[in-house]
Design an enzyme around this catalytic site. Structure first.
Site, PDB file in Angstrom:
ATOM      1  N   ASP A 152      -2.689  -5.216  -1.793  1.00  0.00           N
ATOM      2  CA  ASP A 152      -1.904  -6.140  -0.971  1.00  0.00           C
ATOM      3  C   ASP A 152      -2.815  -6.807   0.063  1.00  0.00           C
ATOM      4  O   ASP A 152      -3.443  -6.130   0.887  1.00  0.00           O
ATOM      5  CB  ASP A 152      -0.772  -5.386  -0.271  1.00  0.00           C
ATOM      6  CG  ASP A 152       0.091  -6.333   0.547  1.00  0.00           C
ATOM      7  OD1 ASP A 152       1.020  -6.920  -0.028  1.00  0.00           O
ATOM      8  OD2 ASP A 152      -0.185  -6.496   1.763  1.00  0.00           O
ATOM      9  N   THR A 154      -2.328  -8.759   2.692  1.00  0.00           N
ATOM     10  CA  THR A 154      -2.030  -8.657   4.125  1.00  0.00           C
ATOM     11  C   THR A 154      -2.406  -7.271   4.642  1.00  0.00           C
ATOM     12  O   THR A 154      -2.924  -7.121   5.755  1.00  0.00           O
ATOM     13  CB  THR A 154      -0.549  -8.946   4.399  1.00  0.00           C
ATOM     14  OG1 THR A 154      -0.246 -10.263   3.918  1.00  0.00           O
ATOM     15  CG2 THR A 154      -0.242  -8.886   5.890  1.00  0.00           C
ATOM     16  N   HIS A 159      -5.840  -4.089   7.845  1.00  0.00           N
ATOM     17  CA  HIS A 159      -6.696  -2.894   7.911  1.00  0.00           C
ATOM     18  C   HIS A 159      -8.066  -3.247   8.494  1.00  0.00           C
ATOM     19  O   HIS A 159      -8.543  -2.573   9.421  1.00  0.00           O
ATOM     20  CB  HIS A 159      -6.849  -2.301   6.499  1.00  0.00           C
ATOM     21  CG  HIS A 159      -7.868  -1.217   6.397  1.00  0.00           C
ATOM     22  ND1 HIS A 159      -7.545   0.116   6.462  1.00  0.00           N
ATOM     23  CD2 HIS A 159      -9.221  -1.266   6.256  1.00  0.00           C
ATOM     24  CE1 HIS A 159      -8.650   0.840   6.361  1.00  0.00           C
ATOM     25  NE2 HIS A 159      -9.692   0.020   6.230  1.00  0.00           N
ATOM     26  N   GLU A 160      -8.681  -4.290   7.955  1.00  0.00           N
ATOM     27  CA  GLU A 160     -10.008  -4.662   8.446  1.00  0.00           C
ATOM     28  C   GLU A 160      -9.937  -5.101   9.914  1.00  0.00           C
ATOM     29  O   GLU A 160     -10.847  -4.827  10.703  1.00  0.00           O
ATOM     30  CB  GLU A 160     -10.618  -5.770   7.579  1.00  0.00           C
ATOM     31  CG  GLU A 160     -10.846  -5.380   6.119  1.00  0.00           C
ATOM     32  CD  GLU A 160     -11.691  -4.129   5.938  1.00  0.00           C
ATOM     33  OE1 GLU A 160     -12.461  -3.774   6.850  1.00  0.00           O
ATOM     34  OE2 GLU A 160     -11.564  -3.490   4.881  1.00  0.00           O
ATOM     35  N   HIS A 163     -10.269  -2.325  12.268  1.00  0.00           N
ATOM     36  CA  HIS A 163     -11.633  -1.917  12.634  1.00  0.00           C
ATOM     37  C   HIS A 163     -12.131  -2.691  13.850  1.00  0.00           C
ATOM     38  O   HIS A 163     -12.818  -2.150  14.708  1.00  0.00           O
ATOM     39  CB  HIS A 163     -12.586  -2.134  11.464  1.00  0.00           C
ATOM     40  CG  HIS A 163     -12.406  -1.163  10.339  1.00  0.00           C
ATOM     41  ND1 HIS A 163     -12.375   0.199  10.538  1.00  0.00           N
ATOM     42  CD2 HIS A 163     -12.242  -1.356   9.016  1.00  0.00           C
ATOM     43  CE1 HIS A 163     -12.207   0.803   9.360  1.00  0.00           C
ATOM     44  NE2 HIS A 163     -12.119  -0.118   8.426  1.00  0.00           N
ATOM     45  N   ASP A 169     -11.747   4.465   9.578  1.00  0.00           N
ATOM     46  CA  ASP A 169     -11.070   4.708   8.307  1.00  0.00           C
ATOM     47  C   ASP A 169     -10.499   6.108   8.263  1.00  0.00           C
ATOM     48  O   ASP A 169     -11.028   7.037   8.867  1.00  0.00           O
ATOM     49  CB  ASP A 169     -12.069   4.546   7.144  1.00  0.00           C
ATOM     50  CG  ASP A 169     -12.366   3.090   6.839  1.00  0.00           C
ATOM     51  OD1 ASP A 169     -11.414   2.294   6.748  1.00  0.00           O
ATOM     52  OD2 ASP A 169     -13.551   2.757   6.699  1.00  0.00           O
TER      53      ASP A 169
HETATM   54 ZN   LIG Z   1     -11.742   0.407   6.511  1.00  0.00          ZN
END
Ligand SMILES: [Zn+2]
Length: 214
Positions: A152, A154, A159-160, A163, A169
């Site tokens: 997915d 989005t 997620h990125e 960071h 993670d």
């Molecule tokens: Zn990551």
């Protein structure tokens, strides 16, 4: 952006498109470091490691705080500015990710603009999507075409972006966790951080600002 960080980005870009890597410049070349300080954290476990996330967070925080100090307003909410100009295919997902994070947190606001702290890029990379920085206040999020078709998009983007906001993670986590990334598999389409993740971001940015105000 300093010329040094530009060089780092160019070097990474060349690798990403698999151009023939000729032995880099002769020894009299300018200050290109043989061991780049570029650090990464990815959507799946193949890239990176956790200390790097902290380095990225520190770099983005430093850049945002410097701009804030220049404005002379010590009580304003922290705004982190991003650019989508190098990731035109993902503008919708990036905007949605920013909205998701802005809704979930109080101490940091993501907004698009020209005087940016970090930027998004798109392309093909066998490592998939990842976040990267040179550790000196500039960084980028790379969005991989193939991975964004498998997973997915989005969720990948959010997620990125996590960071950039300081989260590491946690691939072994459930789909309800954003930072579990590709861990729960391609069927996981949740683009939202859980309350623990949101609280942690707010805490990181509040504490980070305090520690930067010497
Ligand atoms: Zn990551």
């Amino acid at each position: 952006m300093s010329s040094r960080s530009m060089l780092s980005v160019v070097a990474i870009a060349a690798t990403a498109v698999a151009l023939p890597v000729v032995a880099a410049a002769p020894s009299d070349a300018a200050p290109v470091q043989s061991a780049p300080t570029q650090v990464t954290a990815g959507y799946v476990g193949s890239v990176q490691e956790a200390a790097n996330n902290k380095a990225f967070y520190d770099a983005v925080m430093k850049s945002a705080a410097a701009k804030r100090a220049k404005l002379g307003n010590k009580t304003a909410a922290v705004t982190v500015v991003y650019s989508t100009s190098r990731a035109p295919s993902f503008r919708t997902q990036i905007a949605r990710s920013a909205q998701i994070w802005n809704n979930a947190t109080n101490n940091v606001t993501l907004t698009q603009g020209s005087n940016y702290d970090f930027y998004y890029r798109e392309g093909n990379d066998t490592r998939g999507s990842f976040a990267s920085t040179d550790g000196h206040g500039s960084g980028y999020i790379f969005l991989d075409y193939q991975q964004n078709q498998q997973y997915d998009s989005t969720r990948v983007t959010a997620h990125e972006t996590g960071h950039v906001l300081g989260l590491p993670d946690h691939y072994s986590g459930p789909c309800s966790e954003l930072m579990s990334g590709g861990g729960p598999g391609t069927s996981c389409r949740n683009p939202y951080p859980n309350s623990t993740e949101s609280t942690r971001v707010d805490s990181l940015w509040a504490n980070g600002l305090t520690s930067l105000q010497h």
